[in-house]
Scaffold this motif. Structure first.
Motif, PDB file in Angstrom:
ATOM      1  N   GLU A 165       0.829  -1.203   0.000  1.00  0.00           N
ATOM      2  CA  GLU A 165       0.000   0.000   0.000  1.00  0.00           C
ATOM      3  C   GLU A 165       0.865   1.255   0.000  1.00  0.00           C
ATOM      4  N   ASN A 174      -6.080  -0.171  -2.047  1.00  0.00           N
ATOM      5  CA  ASN A 174      -6.315   1.185  -1.550  1.00  0.00           C
ATOM      6  C   ASN A 174      -5.542   2.225  -2.360  1.00  0.00           C
ATOM      7  N   MET A 182      -7.372   2.745  -5.611  1.00  0.00           N
ATOM      8  CA  MET A 182      -8.554   3.596  -5.435  1.00  0.00           C
ATOM      9  C   MET A 182      -8.146   5.066  -5.391  1.00  0.00           C
ATOM     10  N   ASP A 183      -7.043   5.335  -4.707  1.00  0.00           N
ATOM     11  CA  ASP A 183      -6.560   6.705  -4.651  1.00  0.00           C
ATOM     12  C   ASP A 183      -6.134   7.187  -6.040  1.00  0.00           C
ATOM     13  N   ALA A 191     -11.881  -0.178  -8.380  1.00  0.00           N
ATOM     14  CA  ALA A 191     -10.691   0.675  -8.410  1.00  0.00           C
ATOM     15  C   ALA A 191     -10.143   0.928  -9.803  1.00  0.00           C
ATOM     16  N   SER A 243      -4.571  12.823  -0.444  1.00  0.00           N
ATOM     17  CA  SER A 243      -5.666  11.943  -0.844  1.00  0.00           C
ATOM     18  C   SER A 243      -6.957  12.749  -0.762  1.00  0.00           C
ATOM     19  N   TRP A 254     -10.163  10.657  -2.278  1.00  0.00           N
ATOM     20  CA  TRP A 254     -10.420   9.340  -1.695  1.00  0.00           C
ATOM     21  C   TRP A 254     -10.439   9.417  -0.182  1.00  0.00           C
ATOM     22  N   SER A 280      -7.983   8.667   2.136  1.00  0.00           N
ATOM     23  CA  SER A 280      -7.356   7.598   2.909  1.00  0.00           C
ATOM     24  C   SER A 280      -6.419   8.173   3.967  1.00  0.00           C
ATOM     25  N   ASN A 293      -1.408   8.697   3.748  1.00  0.00           N
ATOM     26  CA  ASN A 293      -0.907   8.871   2.385  1.00  0.00           C
ATOM     27  C   ASN A 293       0.330   9.756   2.287  1.00  0.00           C
TER      28      ASN A 293
END
Length: 577
Positions: free
Chosen positions: A51, A83, A86-87, A124, A404, A407, A409, A412
């Motif tokens: 990640e 993840n 998705m970002d 994603a 981020s 998204w 998160s 990041n």
């Protein structure tokens, strides 16, 4: 020696401009990594967590515009990529994931580490290709590259080890990436827009990341229309600096006159923004025009009177000759005056910062802004780090602000900064990290930064709390719960890992400590800044439901025996409330 599918894949990536691959090697991925080793032209960045590599790739891809590769082996390693992808999708970054897969002979048998890539990555990825036959490989790889670059988002190549090591039945060919097409509305729509502008006494502009290449055109339009210019967080770095029409941001991070500008104008121009917080956008009393190259963005946040599909730059260039200059500056001057007044409020705890302990985060961020170079790159963790960056870190022609943003998160900032530093070695790279985010992901891969001698400055907002969640719970009328935790001395931990550590507790030491961190050239730095956990940040407009919830939360905290916390919150923010 015959070249296999993996060999040809890396050659295609190289010809498409890929410079780096982030990931962790293992089992199903071994033939792929072996081919990367033989290629020798694409750098492999071994990270401690996939990640982390994903977030690093997102920042590099977004900032450079080049495709960046991430990889994870079958099963859990592949799942760790999700993840970051998705970002990449939300931030529109061209990232290509290589997902290790089980051998073709045991697919669909619930084999060890087997995972269906179509189901996992459906939300994603813009494109998912599972190569189960070498004959597919050229088409799948080419499609993944072109989709990532042209559509600006993540794609996935699921590649079993037995296919990766099979002889390639085709020769490597360059993947020719066409220039981005120029899209602008039809002439009739431009005439309609020009007519709406002509009829409006007052016009306001609200811009987003779609203004990335259109700063000059936005400024020219604002000048012609005497229009205040507000911006989303993603639009701040393009539209804020050296802009006499700038009136700040809207939303819960908002400041300045932006909220009133977009609420009180006769006509609002939404330029390249998909601003998701509808309660801060005006209702039917304001006519609204939205310009975006993605038709899915049009009208989904608020009803639009004239939706236009087009690039902001091309559309405004065609529009400018069609509109006449406005002369009345009263609306603009009123919004600029509001922005100046709010700036004074924002700067109270900056100016008083040297005498306030614990350290005010506003003072910390504003001092960092003053000391950082003109081409510094800033990255913010999701949470209160975003608040302080939005309000106290100023953009510039060559400065970059990233996070981020779409998204949301956690964790990041440190990996974003790492990826940016590898892409732009030696350039000041600064991560504003929450202590929750840093312990979640940044701390483990600090070892990666040390190994690479990456010049990343990580400033930890050490308040022993998930501070933004704490604020969210209070806005909802709740007594904060589950948001507090204990932290180590991050400076000592950093030193133990081979990085430079600086413990910052005294406000009088802030400038000297930050200057020392920014001047360090021999690898990463961790500044463990102990900041005021009671610091609040009020937006320029507080929705009624937010104020009501916060008031209710304070009452419940008093009734539950937490009067001391309520008193400290009020005492530490008396100038704001």
């Amino acid at each position: 020696m015959a070249r296999n599918v993996a060999d040809v894949m890396w050659e295609m990536f190289e010809k498409a401009g890929v410079k780096r691959c982030y990931g962790i090697v293992g089992d199903a991925l071994n033939p792929v990594i072996d081919a990367l080793h033989r290629n020798g032209k694409i750098e492999f960045i071994h990270v401690r967590h996939e990640e982390y590599g994903g977030f690093a790739a997102v920042a590099e891809a977004y900032l450079t515009g080049r495709p960046v590769v991430v990889c994870g082996t079958a099963g859990a390693g592949t799942a760790h990529l999700f993840n970051g992808l998705m970002d990449a999708r939300k931030e529109r970054a061209p990232v290509i994931a290589i997902a290790g897969d089980v051998e073709t002979s045991i697919m669909d048998t619930s084999a060890f580490e087997e995972l269906n890539p179509y189901k996992l990555f459906d939300a994603a990825a813009l494109y998912i290709g599972r190569i189960v036959n070498p004959e597919q490989a050229r088409a799948v790889i080419g499609t993944a590259i072109l989709t990532a670059v042209i559509d600006q988002g993540p794609t996935v190549i699921s590649l079993p080890g037995d296919v990766a090591s099979s002889d390639a039945p085709f020769a490597s060919r360059p993947v020719t990436i066409p220039a981005n097409p120029v899209i602008h509305p039809a002439d009739a729509d431009l005439e309609a827009l020009a007519g709406m502008i002509e009829d409006a006494k007052t016009v306001a502009i609200f811009g987003g990341d779609g203004c990335r290449d259109a700063r000059g055109e936005v400024m020219a339009l604002a000048t012609k229309l005497k229009a205040p210019v507000g911006y989303s967080f993603r639009g701040k770095q393009w539209l804020e600096h050296d802009n006499p029409y700038a009136v700040g941001m809207s939303g819960l991070l908002g400041y300045g006159g932006a909220y009133r500008a977009i609420q009180d104008a006769d006509l609002l121009l939404l330029l390249g923004t998909d601003f998701p917080f509808s309660e801060f956008l005006p209702g039917d009393s304001v006519k609204k025009v939205q310009i975006d190259r993605n038709p899915k963005h049009l009208g989904r946040r608020t009803p639009i009177d004239l939706p236009l599909v087009g690039d902001v730059k091309a559309t405004l260039a065609s529009l400018l000759p069609k509109v006449s200059e406005k002369t009345d500056r009263r609306f603009l001057e009123k919004r600029i005056a509001e922005t100046r007044e709010f700036d004074e409020l924002l700067n109270h705890y900056v100016e008083k910062g040297p005498g306030i302990k614990p350290i005010r985060p506003e003072f910390l961020a504003a001092t960092l802004d003053q000391l950082a170079s003109e081409d510094a790159m800033f990255f913010a963790d999701t949470g209160t780090a975003c608040i302080w960056m939005a309000r106290h870190i100023k953009g510039g022609t060559n400065r970059r602000l990233f996070g981020s943003f779409s998204w949301g998160s956690m964790a990041n900032a440190a990996p974003n900064a790492f990826g940016a530093q590898l892409a732009y070695p030696g350039r000041q790279t600064i991560a504003l990290c929450g202590d929750g985010g840093f312990t979640m992901l940044g701390l483990g891969d600090l070892a990666t930064q040390v190994q690479r001698k990456a010049r990343v400055v990580q400033i930890i907002l050490h308040n022993d709390s998930l501070d933004f969640v704490n604020i969210e719970q209070q806005e909802a009328g709740l007594v904060p719960f589950g948001v507090e935790f204990d932290n180590p001395n991050f400076a000592r931990v950093a030193e133990a890992m081979g990085a430079k550590g600086i413990r910052l507790e005294e406000p009088s030491d802030v400038r000297e400590a930050l200057a020392e961190a920014l001047a360090h050239k021999d690898g990463p730095v961790v500044v463990d800044a102990v900041v005021d956990p009671f610091a609040l940040s009020l937006p320029s407009h507080v929705p009624f439901h937010t104020a009501k919830g916060y008031t209710l939360s304070l009452a419940r905290q008093v009734l539950s025996g937490r009067l001391d916390s309520v008193i400290k919150t009020m005492e530490h923010n008396i100038r704001l409330v």
